[in-house]
Scaffold this motif. Structure first.
Motif, PDB file in Angstrom:
ATOM      1  N   TYR A 160      59.306  38.398   7.729  1.00  0.00           N
ATOM      2  CA  TYR A 160      59.069  38.237   6.334  1.00  0.00           C
ATOM      3  C   TYR A 160      60.496  37.836   5.659  1.00  0.00           C
ATOM      4  O   TYR A 160      60.673  36.940   4.906  1.00  0.00           O
ATOM      5  CB  TYR A 160      58.370  39.554   6.033  1.00  0.00           C
TER       6      TYR A 160
ATOM      7  N   GLU B 167      49.191  40.522   5.673  1.00  0.00           N
ATOM      8  CA  GLU B 167      48.259  38.943   5.901  1.00  0.00           C
ATOM      9  C   GLU B 167      48.815  38.311   7.079  1.00  0.00           C
ATOM     10  O   GLU B 167      48.127  37.240   7.581  1.00  0.00           O
ATOM     11  CB  GLU B 167      48.696  38.330   4.631  1.00  0.00           C
ATOM     12  N   GLU B 168      50.149  38.359   7.423  1.00  0.00           N
ATOM     13  CA  GLU B 168      50.690  37.617   8.638  1.00  0.00           C
ATOM     14  C   GLU B 168      49.859  37.981   9.833  1.00  0.00           C
ATOM     15  O   GLU B 168      49.617  37.212  10.709  1.00  0.00           O
ATOM     16  CB  GLU B 168      52.284  37.853   8.352  1.00  0.00           C
TER      17      GLU B 168
ATOM     18  N   ASN C 222      46.520  36.375  10.003  1.00  0.00           N
ATOM     19  CA  ASN C 222      46.814  35.119  10.214  1.00  0.00           C
ATOM     20  C   ASN C 222      46.969  34.865  11.659  1.00  0.00           C
ATOM     21  O   ASN C 222      46.391  33.962  12.333  1.00  0.00           O
ATOM     22  CB  ASN C 222      47.939  34.485   9.435  1.00  0.00           C
ATOM     23  N   LYS C 223      47.873  35.865  12.418  1.00  0.00           N
ATOM     24  CA  LYS C 223      48.081  35.737  13.764  1.00  0.00           C
ATOM     25  C   LYS C 223      46.831  35.913  14.542  1.00  0.00           C
ATOM     26  O   LYS C 223      46.659  35.299  15.474  1.00  0.00           O
ATOM     27  CB  LYS C 223      49.111  36.788  13.954  1.00  0.00           C
TER      28      LYS C 223
ATOM     29  N   THR D  37      54.233  28.168  15.175  1.00  0.00           N
ATOM     30  CA  THR D  37      54.847  29.639  14.479  1.00  0.00           C
ATOM     31  C   THR D  37      56.019  29.808  15.272  1.00  0.00           C
ATOM     32  O   THR D  37      56.799  30.805  14.716  1.00  0.00           O
ATOM     33  CB  THR D  37      53.820  30.682  15.027  1.00  0.00           C
TER      34      THR D  37
ATOM     35  N   LEU E 258      52.255  41.103   2.663  1.00  0.00           N
ATOM     36  CA  LEU E 258      52.354  39.845   3.339  1.00  0.00           C
ATOM     37  C   LEU E 258      52.365  40.063   4.698  1.00  0.00           C
ATOM     38  O   LEU E 258      51.840  39.095   5.463  1.00  0.00           O
ATOM     39  CB  LEU E 258      53.728  39.412   2.893  1.00  0.00           C
ATOM     40  N   ARG E 259      53.083  41.157   5.211  1.00  0.00           N
ATOM     41  CA  ARG E 259      52.989  41.668   6.649  1.00  0.00           C
ATOM     42  C   ARG E 259      51.528  41.836   7.110  1.00  0.00           C
ATOM     43  O   ARG E 259      51.186  40.980   8.280  1.00  0.00           O
ATOM     44  CB  ARG E 259      53.880  42.723   7.010  1.00  0.00           C
TER      45      ARG E 259
ATOM     46  N   SER F 198      56.282  37.443  17.280  1.00  0.00           N
ATOM     47  CA  SER F 198      56.992  36.537  16.035  1.00  0.00           C
ATOM     48  C   SER F 198      57.995  37.864  15.811  1.00  0.00           C
ATOM     49  O   SER F 198      58.130  38.850  16.177  1.00  0.00           O
ATOM     50  CB  SER F 198      56.221  36.632  14.789  1.00  0.00           C
TER      51      SER F 198
ATOM     52  N   ASP G  91      61.944  34.379   6.534  1.00  0.00           N
ATOM     53  CA  ASP G  91      61.346  33.317   5.991  1.00  0.00           C
ATOM     54  C   ASP G  91      61.702  33.277   4.535  1.00  0.00           C
ATOM     55  O   ASP G  91      61.720  32.347   3.831  1.00  0.00           O
ATOM     56  CB  ASP G  91      59.897  33.129   6.322  1.00  0.00           C
TER      57      ASP G  91
ATOM     58  N   THR H 132      51.387  40.392  18.392  1.00  0.00           N
ATOM     59  CA  THR H 132      49.848  40.440  18.019  1.00  0.00           C
ATOM     60  C   THR H 132      49.152  40.417  19.222  1.00  0.00           C
ATOM     61  O   THR H 132      49.284  39.466  19.847  1.00  0.00           O
ATOM     62  CB  THR H 132      49.714  39.478  16.869  1.00  0.00           C
TER      63      THR H 132
END
Length: 771
Positions: free
Chosen positions: A288, A51-52, A55-56, A225, A48-49, A283, A291, A268
């Protein structure tokens, strides 16, 4: 007494050790299983990190595209102003240039963009600012029209406007417009005019860009964000950062990584390949977990519940796993108190090893008796003393007796007692017979075993029979010829090496194990002809070569005895099977002549007549027999009719015997049951004791008891033992070991098996439940 107390203490101690071993083992298995879930969760979090971060990167890419589109517009407008000849002439020759022409040129250049606040031309020689609508001195312009909150007009004129610039974006600053107290953030874009001039340049073109509108996409990212957004130019100078954003740490600025963490914040980073500008978005490092805090809490609760449930199940499973170990150890300690050790596993292991050694010794004894068992079984087959041929075949296989196929030849060999081998008076006859049998077996098996599976059966005295089973598919003539050659070789070898003459008779080749009695009968008849050969020759005689092959019939003494036995027992079905086998051997397997058939029928009818006469004498009355049976059977119009007549009389005689024997047999069964009940208080008898007490065979007792009691005698004894054991367990405090001894068991294993079979529990548990 001290010894008796020590045993439970040791058991309790060992229970703790072994139980703890099971508990620890299962707990480790549980934890390993659950830890895999944690590793999986960590991997999911890492994914997930990643993917995060992707996304960033995608967000920064969209920001970059939007900013670079704005940059292209600003640079195109700046170039249009800088390269305009009227504006260049104005800054070089302000005294002779038309300002109005320049203003008109500036008015027609710009295309409306929401982020473009205004643009103007600064003329250094006159210290004036010219826009598309106004011409004013620099001091008034930067004091009245556009007032920079971070710079004075003099500082701006002596600093920024006095330096050479090439497409420079100055840091965002505050600006107050004419007749307004609102301060907006602007990014000045400065380009010296002309481009080829040196510092201080004659003029400057400045575009005022509303930073919040120019970087509106950055504000959207901040809102979506919750992170800060930074924009740096190709020199690393900060061009823009969202409101309230802290300064970038030096470690982040100096790093080339796409993802950098500093002060619990993740940065990022994205660098544009076209402009060299760098974009950052931040962020929290634990975003993770922040949230997904509720989800993580729920999963943690589920993990805790499963852990507690697993520990509960582990405890129960450990106790169930330990219970058999405890039962076995307690049983061992009760049966042999002196054999207790410090470790239950060691005690059980040593006991099992002792049992295995005992089993090995028993197997050795059984193996030593195997030849005798094989001999008895083969002899029964040769004499036709069995009706269960499939069972006999299974017994042979279990004993390791293998035949090559389903065709059989019997070779009967007999030593001539008048040969020179037996004439030495210094050697006892029995010794010579033993040597002769040994020679026959060893040499014969080697010769006959070369072409067929061979089994040797010693018939006693000077006779032995070789049972041959040629390979499947070999024809009769070839197999018989090979058997004849090998028999001749055996006779010649014995004559030449030992001066031992032997007679050899070879049967025909018959199909099926049930034809072994016929093979043996044919071999005996061939052997008789071998003894009668002219000139004393010892060549093998084949039954198929005899002239009397079809004039001879099969009805050996063993078959007659078996027929009479079943009739006397009242077993008509088995008597009919024996009769059927005799008819099959004479009228289907081979075809005897009519004269031989009449002789056979006469012998069969005579057998039944003798039995009927014997019964009449025993009963003291007249013969219950049709006097015309012999004549009717011998003169029958067909074999089938003769067989029907014989079957009818067999059924009548068997029924009569059964009726006479039934009352006696029932009384015998009742006597046996009473005898068992009477012995219950001392020692239960087994089949051997019952056989000796009542003068009948153990097999007969088993058969009749099963017939009249619907259970075999062993089960009856076991149920009587069970009843007495229950009484002793619930009515006394005797140890289980002593209860077992009173029932005749050598150890506790027997009584435990008894309770397991009939009650589904152990003696100890039964006592605990019912006492």
């Amino acid at each position: 007494m001290p010894t008796e107390k020590a045993a439970p203490h040791r058991a309790k101690k060992e229970k703790s050790r072994v139980y703890s071993f099971f508990l620890l083992s299962y707990t480790l298995i549980l934890l390993v299983s659950l830890s895999s879930c944690l590793f999986f969760g960590a991997e999911v979090a890492q994914q997930l990190r990643r993917e995060e971060a992707l996304n960033k990167q995608a967000l920064l890419t969209s920001l970059k595209n939007d900013v670079e589109e704005n940059l292209r517009y600003v640079e195109e407008l700046g170039n249009s102003l800088v390269f305009n000849s009227r504006l260049q002439f104005l800054v070089k020759h302000p005294s002779v240039s038309s300002v109005h022409d320049a203003m008109d040129q500036m008015a027609g250049m710009a295309v409306s963009r929401d982020f473009l606040l205004d643009y103007f031309l600064y003329v250094r020689s006159t210290d004036e600012v010219v826009t598309s609508t106004v011409r004013m001195s620099a001091d008034k312009f930067f004091d009245i029209i556009y007032e920079f909150t971070d710079l004075t007009a003099q500082a701006l004129r002596e600093g920024t406007l006095a330096e050479y610039h090439f497409q420079d974006y100055l840091p965002a600053g505050g600006l107050r417009q004419y007749d307004s107290d609102t301060v907006i953030r602007v990014i000045p874009y400065v380009q010296s005019i002309p481009i080829s001039s040196s510092a201080p340049p004659p003029g400057q073109v400045m575009l005022l860009l509303d930073s919040d509108k120019f970087f509106a996409h950055a504000l959207s990212l901040q809102s979506a964000t919750g992170g800060s957004v930074y924009v740096l130019d190709d020199t690393g100078a900060a061009v823009y950062q969202t409101p309230d954003a802290p300064g970038l740490p030096a470690g982040v600025l100096n790093s080339a990584e796409a993802l950098v963490t500093a002060d619990h914040i993740s940065y990022t980073r994205y660098v544009s390949e076209e402009t060299g500008w760098t974009y950052f978005i931040t962020s929290p490092a634990n975003l993770y977990f922040t949230d997904n805090l509720s989800t993580i809490g729920f999963l943690g609760g589920v993990f805790a519940v499963y852990l507690l449930l697993g520990l509960f199940l582990v405890r129960r499973i450990a106790r169930r796993s330990y219970r058999p170990v405890k039962d076995i150890n307690d049983l061992i300690l009760q049966s042999a108190p002196g054999g207790a050790g410090d470790d239950e596993f060691a005690v059980i292991k040593s006991t099992l090893l002792n049992q295995m050694r005992s089993g090995t010794e028993l197997q050795r004894i059984i193996e030593a008796q195997r030849p005798a068992v094989v001999r008895d079984l083969l002899l029964q087959l040769l004499l036709g003393q069995t009706l269960d041929w499939d069972g006999a075949r299974s017994q042979l296989e279990a004993l390791g007796v293998r035949f090559g196929g389903d065709a059989y030849i019997a070779v009967l060999a007999e030593a001539d007692l008048d040969s020179a081998f037996f004439l030495d008076s210094n050697i006892p006859l029995e010794n010579n017979l033993s040597v002769a049998r040994l020679v026959l077996q060893n040499v014969g098996c080697e010769l006959f075993g070369a072409n067929a599976a061979c089994q040797y059966l010693d018939l006693g005295r000077a006779q032995g029979v070789f049972l041959l089973s040629p390979p499947s598919g070999e024809n009769d003539a070839a197999a018989l010829a090979a058997a004849s050659r090998q028999g001749d070789a055996l006779a010649r070898f014995c004559a030449q090496q030992f001066e031992l003459d032997i007679f050899v008779g070879v049967s025909a080749m018959e199909q099926g194990l049930e034809q072994l009695p016929l093979c043996y009968d044919e071999a005996r008849k061939a052997l008789e002809y071998s003894r009668l050969q002219a000139g004393g020759g010892t060549e093998p005689v084949l039954f198929t070569a005899l002239d009397v092959t079809h004039s001879d019939y099969y009805y050996p003494l063993e078959a007659e005895q078996q027929l009479l036995q079943y009739v006397r027992f009242g077993d008509a079905a088995k008597a009919q099977e024996v009769l059927g086998r005799i008819f099959t051997a004479n009228f289907e397997t081979k075809r005897v002549s009519a004269a031989a058939a009449r002789s056979l029928l006469y012998q069969l009818a005579a057998t039944l007549q003798r039995l009927a006469n014997s019964d009449a004498l025993a009963q003291g009355g007249g013969a219950d027999f049709d006097e015309q049976l012999v004549e009717q059977v011998v003169n029958s119009s067909s074999i089938d009719y003769a067989r029907r007549r014989l079957s009818e009389h067999i059924a009548r005689l068997a029924a009569a015997h059964e009726n006479r024997a039934q009352s006696k047999t029932e009384k015998l069964v009742e006597r046996i049951a009473a005898y068992i009940d009477n012995c219950a208080e001392s020692e239960f008898p087994d089949l051997t004791v019952l056989s000796e007490a009542f003068g009948v065979t153990p097999q007969y007792i088993s058969n009749v008891f099963k017939k009249y009691r619907d259970e075999n005698v062993k089960d009856y004894i076991a149920r009587r033992k069970l009843a007495q054991a229950k009484a002793l367990l619930t009515g006394t405090d005797l140890p289980v070991r002593e209860v077992a001894a009173r029932l005749g068991y050598a150890g506790e294993i027997g009584i435990i098996r008894l309770f397991r079979k009939y009650e589904g529990t152990t003696p100890g548990d039964y006592r605990a439940q019912h006492k």
